[in-house]
Every structure is written in C-alpha cells, then in structure tokens.
Scaffold this motif. Sequence first.
Motif, PDB file in Angstrom:
ATOM      1  N   SER A   1      18.763   1.582  -8.759  1.00  0.00           N
ATOM      2  CA  SER A   1      17.414   1.082  -9.037  1.00  0.00           C
ATOM      3  C   SER A   1      16.398   2.212  -9.149  1.00  0.00           C
ATOM      4  O   SER A   1      16.507   3.238  -8.487  1.00  0.00           O
ATOM      5  CB  SER A   1      16.981   0.137  -7.915  1.00  0.00           C
ATOM      6  N   TRP A   2      15.390   1.979  -9.967  1.00  0.00           N
ATOM      7  CA  TRP A   2      14.268   2.906 -10.064  1.00  0.00           C
ATOM      8  C   TRP A   2      13.131   2.490  -9.134  1.00  0.00           C
ATOM      9  O   TRP A   2      12.106   3.141  -9.068  1.00  0.00           O
ATOM     10  CB  TRP A   2      13.760   3.001 -11.512  1.00  0.00           C
ATOM     11  N   LEU A   3      13.320   1.412  -8.408  1.00  0.00           N
ATOM     12  CA  LEU A   3      12.306   0.899  -7.502  1.00  0.00           C
ATOM     13  C   LEU A   3      12.122   1.771  -6.265  1.00  0.00           C
ATOM     14  O   LEU A   3      11.025   1.941  -5.772  1.00  0.00           O
ATOM     15  CB  LEU A   3      12.682  -0.530  -7.081  1.00  0.00           C
ATOM     16  N   GLY A   4      13.195   2.346  -5.776  1.00  0.00           N
ATOM     17  CA  GLY A   4      13.170   3.051  -4.502  1.00  0.00           C
ATOM     18  C   GLY A   4      12.199   4.210  -4.424  1.00  0.00           C
ATOM     19  O   GLY A   4      12.080   5.012  -5.351  1.00  0.00           O
ATOM     20  N   LEU A   5      11.515   4.280  -3.307  1.00  0.00           N
ATOM     21  CA  LEU A   5      10.609   5.399  -3.058  1.00  0.00           C
ATOM     22  C   LEU A   5      11.361   6.718  -3.013  1.00  0.00           C
ATOM     23  O   LEU A   5      10.803   7.773  -3.315  1.00  0.00           O
ATOM     24  CB  LEU A   5       9.840   5.171  -1.758  1.00  0.00           C
TER      25      LEU A   5
ATOM     26  N   THR B   1       0.799  -1.221   0.000  1.00  0.00           N
ATOM     27  CA  THR B   1       0.000   0.000   0.000  1.00  0.00           C
ATOM     28  C   THR B   1       0.836   1.278   0.000  1.00  0.00           C
ATOM     29  O   THR B   1       0.474   2.261  -0.640  1.00  0.00           O
ATOM     30  CB  THR B   1      -1.015  -0.001   1.171  1.00  0.00           C
ATOM     31  N   VAL B   2       1.962   1.284   0.691  1.00  0.00           N
ATOM     32  CA  VAL B   2       2.795   2.492   0.726  1.00  0.00           C
ATOM     33  C   VAL B   2       3.361   2.783  -0.660  1.00  0.00           C
ATOM     34  O   VAL B   2       3.249   3.907  -1.166  1.00  0.00           O
ATOM     35  CB  VAL B   2       3.922   2.362   1.781  1.00  0.00           C
ATOM     36  N   LEU B   3       3.948   1.782  -1.281  1.00  0.00           N
ATOM     37  CA  LEU B   3       4.518   1.955  -2.619  1.00  0.00           C
ATOM     38  C   LEU B   3       3.445   2.351  -3.628  1.00  0.00           C
ATOM     39  O   LEU B   3       3.616   3.299  -4.401  1.00  0.00           O
ATOM     40  CB  LEU B   3       5.218   0.662  -3.063  1.00  0.00           C
ATOM     41  N   SER B   4       2.334   1.652  -3.628  1.00  0.00           N
ATOM     42  CA  SER B   4       1.264   1.918  -4.581  1.00  0.00           C
ATOM     43  C   SER B   4       0.680   3.321  -4.391  1.00  0.00           C
ATOM     44  O   SER B   4       0.472   4.062  -5.357  1.00  0.00           O
ATOM     45  CB  SER B   4       0.166   0.861  -4.439  1.00  0.00           C
TER      46      SER B   4
END
Length: 174
Positions: free
Chosen positions: A153-157, A111-114
């Motif tokens: 990475s491009w994943l990181g918040l 939920t936080v990432l989304s």
Amino acid sequence: MTLPGQETKTRTAFVALDFATYIVENFSHDAAVAEHASKALASARGAGLPVFHVLHEAMLGQIHPLLAPVGDEPVLGKTTLSAFATTNLHELLQASGVGRIVIAGVATSGTVLSTARWAYDIGYDVAVCADACADPDAQAHAALVEESVFPQSWLGLWRIARIVQSADIADLRP
C-alpha cells in the motif's frame, strides 16, 4: 556547494498534535498514548529539541496535563486536520532552522497523517513516533505505522516517514 541563504536545515523539532484531554480520552485505541507521548516529549526536551504544540483552536484550553507546554513552547490553534494549513507552524520551524520533525498525536488517520504528508510535501524529513500516536481504530493505526500490515500500500506513513518509538527521540538529533 551551499550558497548563502540556502543553508541546509538539519535541526529536529518535536510536534505534538491534538493532545487535548477530550481527544485523548475519546479517540485513542491506546489508553496509554498520553503516557507514551509524555515520555517522547520529555526525551525531546532533554535532547534540546524545540517543541511545538498544535491543537484545534476550540480546544486550546484543554491540553492534556501530561503534554502541557513548558516555558515558551508555542501552542498553535488550527482549524483543519493538518498542523500546517491554518497555522504559522512552517514559518516558525523555518525560523528555528528545522529541517526534520518528529510527530506525535491523536488521531493517526487524521491529524498525524495529514500533517506528515504536508510536511513531507514541503520538504521536511519526517519521523512519526508510533507509540506516541493513537487512533480510534487500532487497525487503521497499525496500517499507517506498520509496514507489515499492508506492505504494498501507498497509504502507510512508513513510505514518507521514519517510524520511531518514544525511546528513539533523543537519537534523532543531527
């Protein structure tokens, strides 16, 4: 020049995500996440920030006692990962003049990432309160909130949000 109806929205709001007792107790790598989130929430309230609680609609009656809403703080029921997809959160934030949100929640990789990505995509300035977030996987949480874990990475918040701690919440007022 700002045209009428195009005022810059700079108010900050605090958004607490999925702080249901069952989720906190079963999907947190950090047993103290509710305590950290409670401190962040108290700071947000003390700074006069509007507060919004978003939980899965099946768990609306299970809000963790440390994160219980007070007064007229909205509690929204969602049916998807993001706090935006199946609620009127965006409309409520807009009506309150909010342009920046501070997110705390369980789980960081869910939920936080989304919610953070959705908020960023629709134009909010986003902050994630790292110590008020947790995930079932401590490594996934770290990868999302600590740039040093996967700096390429491009994943990181941290690519789309300011990463803060609960002690920093009061400083986020415009």
